[in-house]
Enzyme design. Structure first.
Site, PDB file in Angstrom:
ATOM      1  N   PRO A  90      31.714  18.530  28.053  1.00 23.62           N
ATOM      2  CA  PRO A  90      32.614  19.523  28.643  1.00 23.62           C
ATOM      3  C   PRO A  90      34.050  19.265  28.209  1.00 23.62           C
ATOM      4  O   PRO A  90      34.430  18.137  27.922  1.00 23.62           O
ATOM      5  CB  PRO A  90      32.457  19.254  30.145  1.00 23.62           C
ATOM      6  N   GLY A  91      34.840  20.332  28.173  1.00 28.18           N
ATOM      7  CA  GLY A  91      36.243  20.200  27.848  1.00 28.18           C
ATOM      8  C   GLY A  91      37.067  21.120  28.718  1.00 28.18           C
ATOM      9  O   GLY A  91      36.522  21.903  29.500  1.00 28.18           O
ATOM     10  N   VAL A  92      38.376  21.043  28.556  1.00 26.87           N
ATOM     11  CA  VAL A  92      39.287  21.877  29.339  1.00 26.87           C
ATOM     12  C   VAL A  92      39.941  22.962  28.498  1.00 26.87           C
ATOM     13  O   VAL A  92      40.737  23.748  28.990  1.00 26.87           O
ATOM     14  CB  VAL A  92      40.372  21.027  30.041  1.00 26.87           C
ATOM     15  N   GLY A 134      42.756  13.548  24.412  1.00 25.71           N
ATOM     16  CA  GLY A 134      41.604  13.524  23.529  1.00 25.71           C
ATOM     17  C   GLY A 134      41.358  14.905  22.962  1.00 25.71           C
ATOM     18  O   GLY A 134      42.091  15.851  23.261  1.00 25.71           O
ATOM     19  N   HIS A 173      48.086  21.867  23.339  1.00 26.69           N
ATOM     20  CA  HIS A 173      47.041  21.296  22.496  1.00 26.69           C
ATOM     21  C   HIS A 173      46.259  22.398  21.787  1.00 26.69           C
ATOM     22  O   HIS A 173      46.006  22.325  20.576  1.00 26.69           O
ATOM     23  CB  HIS A 173      46.106  20.456  23.382  1.00 26.69           C
ATOM     24  N   HIS A 189      46.008  23.830  17.689  1.00 29.24           N
ATOM     25  CA  HIS A 189      44.818  24.062  16.882  1.00 29.24           C
ATOM     26  C   HIS A 189      44.941  25.343  16.055  1.00 29.24           C
ATOM     27  O   HIS A 189      44.482  25.402  14.912  1.00 29.24           O
ATOM     28  CB  HIS A 189      43.576  24.173  17.772  1.00 29.24           C
TER      29      HIS A 189
END
Length: 203
Positions: free
Chosen positions: A53-55, A117, A160, A164
């Protein structure tokens, strides 16, 4: 942000070294947003982010070079942090957001530095300085204009993910001597105040 692999039914998350992560993603024409193709892309991105999972997740992270990002921070993703850590990071629940063609503007000169991360740099983390508060304008998944003004951890997530879309990874911004595996960072620094951690990695 974060680290882990999505389920087999979802697209693989592109890893550092793939050229798609190092190119500026293309603007998405507003008239395309309502198309089944783009709506399916958005649903896939949300599902992939949650499964990791990510945010947060940007379209290039699943190999699609378009300026689309999704974000969401849930209580279960914060469960291992102490109340002091949550307060220090200004980490709060963030409902799912879709931002298309985002334009980010820092608000003020205040910055914060924390470990960060990335789903595209699996297993690693490093200290990264970010603006404490930002404003992002763009379109939502219906093609309607929106403005998000956030601070703390939500601001970090947005910066973040917008990075990207510009071909930038957090490793380009990190304090290089703090770069380590996530396991090592948790073992060494978990529960410690950020001021104490930063003292070990002077500029």
């Amino acid at each position: 942000m974060s680290s882990a692999a999505p389920s087999a039914s979802l697209p693989a998350i592109v890893q550092a070294g793939d050229p798609v992560l190092r190119a500026r993603a293309a603007e998405l024409a507003p008239e395309r947003i309502a198309s089944p193709e783009i709506q399916e892309l958005i649903d896939t991105m949300i599902a992939t982010m949650r499964a990791a999972p990510g945010v947060g997740l940007a379209a290039p992270q699943i190999g699609v070079p378009l300026r689309v990002l999704v974000l969401e921070d849930r209580p279960d993703l914060m469960a291992k942090l102490t109340p002091a850590e949550l307060q220090e990071r200004e980490r709060v629940e963030l409902p799912v957001h879709v931002v298309i063609n985002p334009v980010l503007r820092p608000l003020g000169d205040d910055t914060r530095t924390f470990f960060e991360g990335c789903l595209s740099v699996q297993g690693y983390t490093a200290l990264v300085e970010r603006h404490a508060e930002v404003e992002v304008t763009g379109l939502d998944r219906r093609g309607q204009p929106q403005t998000l003004r956030v601070r703390g951890w939500p601001a970090r997530i947005l910066q973040h993910e917008v990075d990207h879309l510009d071909g930038t990874l957090y490793v380009d911004r990190m304090r290089s001597r703090s770069f380590s595996t996530g396991d090592q960072a948790r073992a060494r620094f978990g529960g410690r105040p950020i001021a104490e951690i930063l003292a070990e990695f002077p500029r």
